[in-house]
Design a protein around this motif. Structure first.
Motif, mmCIF file in Angstrom:
data_model
loop_
_atom_site.group_PDB
_atom_site.id
_atom_site.type_symbol
_atom_site.label_atom_id
_atom_site.label_comp_id
_atom_site.label_asym_id
_atom_site.label_seq_id
_atom_site.Cartn_x
_atom_site.Cartn_y
_atom_site.Cartn_z
ATOM 1 N N SER A 69 36.971 49.323 67.712
ATOM 2 C CA SER A 69 37.322 48.371 66.657
ATOM 3 C C SER A 69 37.610 49.128 65.360
ATOM 4 O O SER A 69 37.069 50.218 65.122
ATOM 5 N N ILE A 70 38.452 48.554 64.530
ATOM 6 C CA ILE A 70 38.768 49.161 63.234
ATOM 7 C C ILE A 70 37.490 49.339 62.417
ATOM 8 O O ILE A 70 37.298 50.369 61.766
ATOM 9 N N LYS A 71 36.608 48.359 62.470
ATOM 10 C CA LYS A 71 35.352 48.437 61.731
ATOM 11 C C LYS A 71 34.537 49.662 62.177
ATOM 12 O O LYS A 71 34.046 50.428 61.348
ATOM 13 N N ASP A 72 34.408 49.868 63.491
ATOM 14 C CA ASP A 72 33.643 51.006 63.999
ATOM 15 C C ASP A 72 34.357 52.331 63.726
ATOM 16 O O ASP A 72 33.716 53.341 63.460
ATOM 17 N N SER A 73 35.677 52.309 63.781
ATOM 18 C CA SER A 73 36.461 53.499 63.473
ATOM 19 C C SER A 73 36.248 53.915 62.021
ATOM 20 O O SER A 73 36.011 55.094 61.722
ATOM 21 N N GLN A 74 36.308 52.960 61.112
ATOM 22 C CA GLN A 74 36.107 53.251 59.690
ATOM 23 C C GLN A 74 34.680 53.716 59.419
ATOM 24 O O GLN A 74 34.461 54.635 58.625
ATOM 25 N N LYS A 75 33.725 53.108 60.082
ATOM 26 C CA LYS A 75 32.330 53.505 59.933
ATOM 27 C C LYS A 75 32.142 54.964 60.376
ATOM 28 O O LYS A 75 31.452 55.745 59.722
ATOM 29 N N PHE A 76 32.781 55.334 61.482
ATOM 30 C CA PHE A 76 32.712 56.702 61.983
ATOM 31 C C PHE A 76 33.336 57.677 60.987
ATOM 32 O O PHE A 76 32.770 58.733 60.694
ATOM 33 N N LEU A 77 34.493 57.315 60.443
ATOM 34 C CA LEU A 77 35.161 58.169 59.453
ATOM 35 C C LEU A 77 34.311 58.364 58.207
ATOM 36 O O LEU A 77 34.163 59.482 57.711
ATOM 37 N N VAL A 78 33.754 57.286 57.689
ATOM 38 C CA VAL A 78 32.921 57.368 56.486
ATOM 39 C C VAL A 78 31.700 58.243 56.752
ATOM 40 O O VAL A 78 31.343 59.099 55.947
ATOM 41 N N SER A 79 31.082 58.054 57.899
ATOM 42 C CA SER A 79 29.916 58.851 58.259
ATOM 43 C C SER A 79 30.280 60.334 58.366
ATOM 44 O O SER A 79 29.552 61.210 57.888
ATOM 45 N N THR A 80 31.427 60.621 58.960
ATOM 46 C CA THR A 80 31.888 62.002 59.115
ATOM 47 C C THR A 80 32.126 62.656 57.759
ATOM 48 O O THR A 80 31.663 63.772 57.500
ATOM 49 N N VAL A 81 32.829 61.958 56.884
ATOM 50 C CA VAL A 81 33.132 62.511 55.561
ATOM 51 C C VAL A 81 31.853 62.673 54.744
ATOM 52 O O VAL A 81 31.655 63.691 54.081
ATOM 53 N N THR A 82 30.978 61.698 54.808
ATOM 54 C CA THR A 82 29.712 61.769 54.074
ATOM 55 C C THR A 82 28.897 62.975 54.515
ATOM 56 O O THR A 82 28.361 63.718 53.685
ATOM 57 N N GLN A 83 28.820 63.202 55.814
ATOM 58 C CA GLN A 83 28.066 64.349 56.319
ATOM 59 C C GLN A 83 28.745 65.662 55.954
ATOM 60 O O GLN A 83 28.078 66.653 55.663
ATOM 61 N N ALA A 84 30.072 65.690 55.957
ATOM 62 C CA ALA A 84 30.808 66.910 55.586
ATOM 63 C C ALA A 84 30.570 67.255 54.126
ATOM 64 O O ALA A 84 30.436 68.431 53.769
ATOM 65 N N ILE A 85 30.495 66.249 53.281
ATOM 66 C CA ILE A 85 30.259 66.481 51.856
ATOM 67 C C ILE A 85 28.889 67.106 51.636
ATOM 68 O O ILE A 85 28.711 67.950 50.775
ATOM 69 N N LYS A 86 27.924 66.724 52.455
ATOM 70 C CA LYS A 86 26.565 67.234 52.311
ATOM 71 C C LYS A 86 26.371 68.589 52.986
ATOM 72 O O LYS A 86 25.310 69.185 52.871
ATOM 73 N N SER A 87 27.380 69.062 53.702
ATOM 74 C CA SER A 87 27.256 70.305 54.457
ATOM 75 C C SER A 87 28.007 71.444 53.766
ATOM 76 O O SER A 87 28.978 71.223 53.060
ATOM 77 N N ARG A 88 27.561 72.619 54.013
ATOM 78 C CA ARG A 88 28.276 73.798 53.544
ATOM 79 C C ARG A 88 29.350 74.103 54.563
ATOM 80 O O ARG A 88 29.101 74.205 55.758
ATOM 81 N N LEU A 89 30.571 74.258 54.095
ATOM 82 C CA LEU A 89 31.696 74.513 54.966
ATOM 83 C C LEU A 89 32.179 75.939 54.810
ATOM 84 O O LEU A 89 32.071 76.523 53.742
#
Length: 93
Positions: A69-89
């Motif tokens: 679902s679009i809702k679950d897809s967006q939730k996954f994207l937000v979670s991914t970006v949020t975790q990336a922001i908190k991580s050292r790349l």
């Protein structure tokens, strides 16, 4: 389920993710699919492909898939970006 995520350089695909024989593809449109029964090597090939779209075309009709679902897809994207922001790349330039 924990996914390993790779943002990709593609005109159609935003990111690919892999977990336990499931390949998740999220397109720039927000539409996403889970492909089941996928070996890890398929994910690795996508990550290293010169053209993600060409490599994906080899996959798209060869595995069972389910639209997310679009809702679950967006939730996954937000979670991914949020975790990336908190991580050292590590960035290669």
């Amino acid at each position: 389920m924990k996914f390993e995520v790779q943002f990709v350089n593609s005109t159609a695909i935003r990111l690919i993710a892999y977990s336990e024989n499931t390949l998740r593809i999220i397109f720039h449109t927000g539409i996403a699919y889970d492909y089941t029964g996928v070996d890890r090597q398929v994910f690795e090939n996508l990550c290293s492909a010169k053209s993600v779209g060409v490599e994906f075309n080899k996959i798209r009709n060869n595995y069972t898939y389910e639209r997310i679902s679009i809702k679950d897809s967006q939730k996954f994207l937000v979670s991914t970006v949020t975790q990336a922001i908190k991580s050292r790349l590590t960035v290669e330039v």
